[in-house]
Design a protein around this motif. Structure first.
Motif, short mmCIF file in Angstrom:
data_model
loop_
_atom_site.label_atom_id
_atom_site.label_comp_id
_atom_site.label_asym_id
_atom_site.label_seq_id
_atom_site.Cartn_x
_atom_site.Cartn_y
_atom_site.Cartn_z
N MET A 290 0.75 -1.10 -0.13
CA MET A 290 -0.09 -0.02 -0.05
C MET A 290 0.84 1.08 0.03
SD MET A 290 -2.84 1.20 2.70
CE MET A 290 -4.02 -0.12 2.28
N ASP A 291 0.33 2.32 -0.78
CA ASP A 291 1.14 3.43 -0.70
C ASP A 291 1.51 4.28 0.52
OD1 ASP A 291 2.52 5.82 -1.74
OD2 ASP A 291 0.53 6.81 -2.54
N LYS A 292 2.52 4.57 0.78
CA LYS A 292 2.95 5.39 2.11
C LYS A 292 2.26 6.50 2.44
CE LYS A 292 6.69 7.86 2.45
NZ LYS A 292 8.23 8.19 2.43
N ASN A 293 1.66 7.26 1.51
CA ASN A 293 0.70 8.50 1.77
C ASN A 293 -0.83 7.86 1.99
OD1 ASN A 293 2.57 10.48 1.05
ND2 ASN A 293 2.39 10.11 -1.18
N ILE A 294 -1.19 6.80 1.38
CA ILE A 294 -2.52 6.33 1.65
C ILE A 294 -2.44 6.13 3.35
CG2 ILE A 294 -3.98 4.76 1.29
CD1 ILE A 294 -3.58 4.98 -1.73
N ILE A 295 -1.30 5.31 3.49
CA ILE A 295 -1.23 4.56 5.13
C ILE A 295 -1.28 5.95 5.88
CG2 ILE A 295 0.32 3.87 6.87
CD1 ILE A 295 1.15 2.02 4.34
N TRP A 296 -0.70 7.08 5.72
CA TRP A 296 -0.59 8.06 6.56
C TRP A 296 -1.84 8.96 6.68
CZ3 TRP A 296 2.12 9.02 10.70
CH2 TRP A 296 3.62 8.41 10.62
N MET A 297 -2.40 8.93 5.24
CA MET A 297 -4.03 9.48 5.45
C MET A 297 -5.05 8.80 6.36
SD MET A 297 -6.55 10.50 2.25
CE MET A 297 -5.14 11.04 1.23
N ILE A 298 -4.79 7.50 6.17
CA ILE A 298 -5.52 6.63 7.31
C ILE A 298 -5.17 6.93 8.60
CG2 ILE A 298 -5.89 4.34 7.95
CD1 ILE A 298 -5.38 3.45 4.99
N ILE A 299 -3.97 7.02 9.11
CA ILE A 299 -3.44 7.61 10.17
C ILE A 299 -4.10 8.88 10.89
CG2 ILE A 299 -1.45 8.27 11.83
CD1 ILE A 299 0.11 5.97 10.19
N GLY A 300 -4.06 9.79 9.85
CA GLY A 300 -4.48 11.04 9.98
C GLY A 300 -5.74 11.22 10.31
N PHE A 301 -6.79 10.15 9.55
CA PHE A 301 -8.34 10.21 9.79
C PHE A 301 -8.75 9.38 11.04
CE2 PHE A 301 -8.94 11.23 5.10
CZ PHE A 301 -9.85 12.42 5.48
N THR A 302 -7.83 8.42 11.29
CA THR A 302 -7.71 7.83 12.51
C THR A 302 -7.53 8.56 13.67
OG1 THR A 302 -7.01 5.86 11.92
CG2 THR A 302 -7.02 6.01 14.04
N GLY A 303 -6.62 9.76 13.84
CA GLY A 303 -6.60 10.70 15.02
C GLY A 303 -7.64 11.58 14.85
N GLN A 304 -8.20 12.13 13.80
CA GLN A 304 -9.60 12.92 13.73
C GLN A 304 -10.62 12.13 14.27
OE1 GLN A 304 -7.88 16.18 13.14
NE2 GLN A 304 -10.13 16.15 13.17
N GLY A 305 -10.75 10.87 14.14
CA GLY A 305 -11.71 9.84 14.92
C GLY A 305 -11.69 9.94 16.36
N PHE A 306 -10.68 9.78 16.83
CA PHE A 306 -10.54 9.82 18.21
C PHE A 306 -10.84 11.14 18.78
CE2 PHE A 306 -6.67 6.46 17.86
CZ PHE A 306 -7.52 5.68 18.33
N PHE A 307 -10.26 12.24 18.04
CA PHE A 307 -10.78 13.58 18.30
C PHE A 307 -12.27 13.68 18.44
CE2 PHE A 307 -7.91 17.49 19.01
CZ PHE A 307 -6.89 16.89 19.64
N SER A 308 -12.91 13.35 17.39
CA SER A 308 -14.25 13.32 17.22
C SER A 308 -15.10 12.45 18.51
CB SER A 308 -14.70 13.03 16.01
OG SER A 308 -14.39 13.99 15.11
N ALA A 309 -14.49 11.39 18.60
CA ALA A 309 -14.83 10.60 19.82
C ALA A 309 -14.95 11.18 21.04
CB ALA A 309 -14.20 9.27 19.88
N ARG A 310 -14.11 11.95 21.22
CA ARG A 310 -13.91 12.79 22.64
C ARG A 310 -15.12 13.69 22.95
NH1 ARG A 310 -9.68 17.57 22.86
NH2 ARG A 310 -10.23 18.71 21.09
N PHE A 311 -15.66 14.47 22.04
CA PHE A 311 -16.76 15.21 21.99
C PHE A 311 -18.06 14.44 21.98
CE2 PHE A 311 -13.68 18.15 20.24
CZ PHE A 311 -13.70 19.23 21.26
#
Length: 91
Positions: free
Chosen positions: A1-22
């Motif tokens: 898998m492309d490195k940029n796609i992996i990092w995009m998934i990581i970024g969206f995962t972080g945003q998911g955690f942030f959304s979950a807190r609210f």
């Protein structure tokens, strides 16, 4: 898998955690019928902040790095103070 796609998934995962807190804070507040901040809010903040901090480093974005780095300090400090108070209450 492309490195940029992996990092995009990581970024969206972080945003998911942030959304979950609210969402967690909102649900807990609705259940109690008052504004509260549950301890899980700080853990989701820490998870989201750490994930987004790693993403910011990968993207080499100094504004994002500083912002997330400062947040990590604040979230960690809040968890420390909560733990400290809990230990003091047990004495």
């Amino acid at each position: 898998m492309d490195k940029n796609i992996i990092w995009m998934i990581i970024g969206f995962t972080g945003q998911g955690f942030f959304s979950a807190r609210f969402i967690l804070q909102w649900v807990k507040s609705e259940l109690k019928r008052q504004s509260i901040i549950p301890i899980g809010f700080w853990y989701f903040s820490l998870l989201g902040g750490a994930t987004l901090f790693a993403y910011a480093i990968y993207k080499e974005d100094p504004v994002f790095i500083v912002g997330q780095g400062a947040g990590l300090f604040i979230y960690s400090r809040n968890l420390y103070l909560i733990r400290k108070r809990s230990l003091e209450e047990k004495l």
